[in-house]
Design a protein around this motif. Structure first.
Motif, PDB file in Angstrom:
ATOM      1  N   ASN A  44      -5.178  26.484  14.406  1.00 45.19           N
ATOM      2  CA  ASN A  44      -5.243  25.066  14.765  1.00 45.19           C
ATOM      3  C   ASN A  44      -3.981  24.328  14.333  1.00 45.19           C
ATOM      4  OD1 ASN A  44      -7.711  25.372  16.018  1.00 45.19           O
ATOM      5  ND2 ASN A  44      -8.869  24.816  14.204  1.00 45.19           N
ATOM      6  N   GLU A 114     -14.393  30.151  20.449  1.00 41.14           N
ATOM      7  CA  GLU A 114     -15.401  29.084  20.440  1.00 41.14           C
ATOM      8  C   GLU A 114     -16.460  29.431  19.410  1.00 41.14           C
ATOM      9  OE1 GLU A 114     -15.220  26.268  22.127  1.00 41.14           O
ATOM     10  OE2 GLU A 114     -13.443  26.859  23.268  1.00 41.14           O
ATOM     11  N   SER A 115     -16.719  28.505  18.483  1.00 42.05           N
ATOM     12  CA  SER A 115     -17.711  28.720  17.441  1.00 42.05           C
ATOM     13  C   SER A 115     -18.683  27.543  17.435  1.00 42.05           C
ATOM     14  CB  SER A 115     -17.023  28.839  16.077  1.00 42.05           C
ATOM     15  OG  SER A 115     -17.964  28.756  15.036  1.00 42.05           O
ATOM     16  N   SER A 117     -20.445  26.422  15.035  1.00 41.92           N
ATOM     17  CA  SER A 117     -20.348  25.641  13.795  1.00 41.92           C
ATOM     18  C   SER A 117     -18.964  25.033  13.578  1.00 41.92           C
ATOM     19  CB  SER A 117     -20.719  26.510  12.591  1.00 41.92           C
ATOM     20  OG  SER A 117     -19.860  27.629  12.531  1.00 41.92           O
ATOM     21  N   GLY A 119     -16.471  24.752  16.103  1.00 42.52           N
ATOM     22  CA  GLY A 119     -15.862  24.225  17.323  1.00 42.52           C
ATOM     23  C   GLY A 119     -14.841  25.201  17.878  1.00 42.52           C
ATOM     24  N   THR A 120     -13.809  24.673  18.502  1.00 41.13           N
ATOM     25  CA  THR A 120     -12.757  25.500  19.094  1.00 41.13           C
ATOM     26  C   THR A 120     -11.699  25.804  18.049  1.00 41.13           C
ATOM     27  OG1 THR A 120     -13.130  24.500  21.252  1.00 41.13           O
ATOM     28  CG2 THR A 120     -11.032  25.637  20.921  1.00 41.13           C
TER      29      THR A 120
END
Length: 135
Positions: A44, A114-115, A117, A119-120
Motif C-alpha cells: 500500500n 482483496e481481504s 478484514s 480491504g484491498t
C-alpha cells in the motif's frame, strides 16, 4: 564472370533488405526467462522491509521456482502476457501479478489482494534479473 556478378548483386540486395527490417519488440515472455530477485517491496505504497517473495526463477519450459523470505520454495507453471504474469502452483494456487514495467534486467510487478478484514492490499515488487540469466 557475369553469373558471379549477378550472385553478388542478389546477395547484396538480400543483405540490404534484412538490415532495413524493423527489429521485433521483445514480448514479456521473451524477457521473463531467468532468475529474478526482489530488491524492494511496497505494501500500500509503504516500504516493507520484509520481503514476502525473495526470488523466483522462470524457466523456458513454463515452470517456475518461487522462494519466499523464509527460504520456503514452491513450484508450478507460469504464463506471461503483455500486462500480466500468472503463476499456478503445483497445489493449484494461482497468483496473479500486473506487469507495471519490464525490460530484460528490471521488472515491477503489482499484486492486488482483496481481504474482507483488511480491504484491498496492493503489493508492489521491484525486481532485478540475475546477470547470469539475462538472455
Amino acid at each position: 564472370m557475369n553469373r558471379l556478378l549477378n550472385y553478388i548483386i542478389i546477395a547484396g540486395m538480400a543483405i540490404l533488405a534484412i538490415s532495413c527490417a524493423d527489429p521485433e519488440d521483445p514480448t514479456p515472455t521473451q524477457m521473463s526467462y531467468g532468475t529474478w530477485t526482489v530488491s524492494e517491496v511496497y505494501v500500500n505504497d509503504q516500504t516493507n522491509p520484509s520481503n514476502i517473495i525473495s526470488r523466483f526463477t522462470l524457466e523456458r519450459d513454463g515452470s517456475y521456482v518461487l522462494e519466499d523470505n523464509n527460504g520456503f520454495a514452491s513450484v508450478g507453471t507460469w504464463v506471461a502476457t503483455d500486462v500480466a504474469l500468472t503463476l499456478t502452483g503445483s497445489d493449484g494456487t494461482v497468483t496473479d501479478f500486473a506487469i507495471v514495467f519490464q525490460n530484460y534486467v528490471k521488472m515491477q510487478l503489482l499484486q492486488t489482494i482483496e481481504s474482507p478484514s483488511a480491504g484491498t492490499i496492493e503489493i508492489r515488487y521491484l525486481m532485478n534479473k540475475s546477470s547470469s540469466t539475462t538472455y
